[in-house]
Design a protein around this motif. Structure first.
Motif, PDB file in Angstrom:
ATOM      1  N   ARG A  66       0.821  -1.227   0.000  1.00  0.00           N
ATOM      2  CA  ARG A  66       0.000   0.000   0.000  1.00  0.00           C
ATOM      3  C   ARG A  66       0.853   1.274   0.000  1.00  0.00           C
ATOM      4  N   THR A  67       2.157   1.142   0.228  1.00  0.00           N
ATOM      5  CA  THR A  67       3.038   2.327   0.211  1.00  0.00           C
ATOM      6  C   THR A  67       4.102   2.235  -0.881  1.00  0.00           C
ATOM      7  N   LYS A  68       3.928   1.274  -1.789  1.00  0.00           N
ATOM      8  CA  LYS A  68       4.937   1.100  -2.854  1.00  0.00           C
ATOM      9  C   LYS A  68       5.122   2.393  -3.635  1.00  0.00           C
ATOM     10  N   GLY A  69       6.357   2.657  -4.012  1.00  0.00           N
ATOM     11  CA  GLY A  69       6.655   3.884  -4.754  1.00  0.00           C
ATOM     12  C   GLY A  69       7.009   5.025  -3.832  1.00  0.00           C
ATOM     13  N   TRP A  70       6.015   5.613  -3.189  1.00  0.00           N
ATOM     14  CA  TRP A  70       6.299   6.756  -2.318  1.00  0.00           C
ATOM     15  C   TRP A  70       6.958   6.340  -1.009  1.00  0.00           C
ATOM     16  N   GLY A  71       6.577   5.210  -0.437  1.00  0.00           N
ATOM     17  CA  GLY A  71       7.190   4.752   0.811  1.00  0.00           C
ATOM     18  C   GLY A  71       8.630   4.320   0.621  1.00  0.00           C
TER      19      GLY A  71
ATOM     20  N   LEU B  93      -1.170   9.023   5.501  1.00  0.00           N
ATOM     21  CA  LEU B  93       0.265   8.744   5.643  1.00  0.00           C
ATOM     22  C   LEU B  93       1.022   9.199   4.403  1.00  0.00           C
ATOM     23  N   LYS B  94       0.439   9.003   3.233  1.00  0.00           N
ATOM     24  CA  LYS B  94       1.085   9.460   1.993  1.00  0.00           C
ATOM     25  C   LYS B  94       1.184  10.980   1.978  1.00  0.00           C
ATOM     26  N   PHE B  95       0.124  11.650   2.400  1.00  0.00           N
ATOM     27  CA  PHE B  95       0.113  13.112   2.499  1.00  0.00           C
ATOM     28  C   PHE B  95       1.180  13.587   3.484  1.00  0.00           C
TER      29      PHE B  95
END
Length: 430
Positions: A123-128, A338-340
């Motif tokens: 769920r956080t792939k890329g940005w995490g 969390l992404k924000f």
């Protein structure tokens, strides 16, 4: 900040001490308001109770709500120790808040093993994955991501430049023997060398942990935790080196009863020029200014010295940061938040307004404080990293490290007894 987490055996006591009723225990978990609007309420538990962070974080939540009209963020803010007590009780109840503060390590693993935490790997792939690698490490369990960092830092010595000059200490020491010499010079000049919050125990743990890293090497602490054995020579030597410091009586009067951030505590002693140094994290300048006057440009920073003949080196650092995790089954809106929170724009604002160290590489340019730049430089040059011991290990073991080291500092345990006590608890947790 690395202070003690309570053990599982203290769940019920913690619940009572924290005044937790079933109302509080059942209040966690985002859900629809049940009306036609279909609004999702997300509970966000954090420890940002001091200014300016409290207001900055509240404003960020409002901004997210404006961008996501169907989402409401309910903020629950608790001071560090109260938060840990309540989270211990909530873990025992089997229901955690939607979004909650975590330091990662053994405490997070315990919650993960209980099936209470959302796996964020996919769920956080890329940005995490793009966040600073050293900041992500404490939240990776069995190569899966269970948390997202918003801060990273390290423990080191913060010192009063004017008091060093007054005592004839020409430069920050780089070896343990040089450090002890500096302590002697400060004492000879009538200056209290070190401030310590003996009442809270975790600040004293920092000394033993760093000395263990310097004598036995950075990997030794992890290996000892896995082997349930802390009786090796390197750990005994760490205690002996700490004993050498304690024998110099370097701490402020009444240190055993002193808190960390109170007006008469460790941070205030340094901030008011009553002590020359404290061993503390990157947040120290802000707390010194909040609890006391603060030193401004008169404050300096240096890494924990190397120990002659030890296996560790001065570029191996000890510390940690803050992160957020989600309860199992948390709604997509919690992931979106969390992404924000981990975006370049948000991280730049956090660095600029609250003094945290960036976890998003693009936010590094926002660092203005020279001491925070010094900490960042040390972190970037680090050749090894060890998470706070009271977070890296399971709660009961982390508590025992804090308690045993505090006993050594107070004069009631020998270096050998410290390693034996920690080993005993480690074996009981098998």
């Amino acid at each position: 900040m690395g202070d003690p987490a309570l053990s599982r055996r203290g769940f019920l006591a913690a619940s009572a001490a924290a005044g937790l009723g079933m109302t509080a225990l059942s209040a966690c978990g985002g859900d629809s308001d049940g009306g036609s609007s279909g609004t999702t309420t997300i509970e966000w538990w954090n420890i940002s109770t001091t200014q300016p962070t409290k207001d900055v974080w509240a404003a960020l939540a409002k901004r997210f709500e404006a961008q996501n009209p169907k989402v409401k963020i309910k903020i629950v803010q608790l001071e560090n120790d109260a938060y840990k007590s309540k989270m211990t009780a909530l873990t025992a109840s089997g229901k955690l808040p939607d979004i909650f503060h975590t330091w990662g390590g053994g405490v997070l693993r315990q919650q993960v093993d209980a099936g209470l935490v959302e796996d964020l790997t996919d769920r956080t792939k890329g940005w995490g994955d793009a966040l600073l690698s050293v900041a992500r490490q404490p939240y990776l369990i069995d190569d899966k991501a269970y948390g997202v960092p918003f801060d990273i830092g390290m423990i080191g010595f913060w010192y009063n430049k004017a008091l060093f000059k007054q005592a004839g200490v020409s430069a920050p020491p780089t070896t343990w023997s040089g450090f002890l010499d500096a302590v002697r010079k400060l004492k000879a000049a009538g200056i209290t060398p070190l401030a310590l919050a003996g009442k809270e125990k975790w600040p004293g743990m920092y000394y033993w942990a760093y000395l263990a890293m310097r004598t036995a090497g950075v990997d030794a602490l992890g290996k000892a935790g896995d082997a349930k054995d802390f009786t090796g020579d390197g750990f005994v030597q760490a205690g002996q080196h700490l004993q050498d410091l304690v024998d110099l009586q370097p701490f402020q009067k009444g240190f055993l009863g002193a808190a960390y951030s109170s007006p008469t505590g460790q941070a205030a002693a340094v901030g008011n020029g009553k002590a020359a140094m404290e061993l503390m994290g990157q947040w120290a300048p802000v707390v010194e200014a909040d609890a006391g006057k603060g030193l401004g440009t008169g404050l300096g920073f240096f890494p924990f010295p190397a120990v002659e003949g030890g296996k560790g080196v001065i570029t191996e650092v000890f510390g940690g940061g803050g992160g957020h995790a989600l309860r199992k089954g948390a709604p997509q809106a919690a992931v979106d938040f969390l992404k924000f929170f981990a975006s370049a724009a948000t991280d730049t604002e956090l660095v600029d307004k609250t003094g945290v160290l960036p976890v998003v590489p693009a936010a590094e340019s926002a660092i203005k404080d020279p001491n925070i730049k010094a900490v960042q430089a040390q972190l970037k040059a680090a050749t090894g990293f060890q998470l706070y011991l009271d977070q890296a290990y399971a709660p009961a073991l982390g508590q025992e490290v804090n308690d045993s080291v505090a006993a050594l500092i107070a004069g009631s345990k020998s270096p050998q007894q410290v390693t034996e006590s920690i080993t005993k608890i480690a074996k009981e947790e098998q």
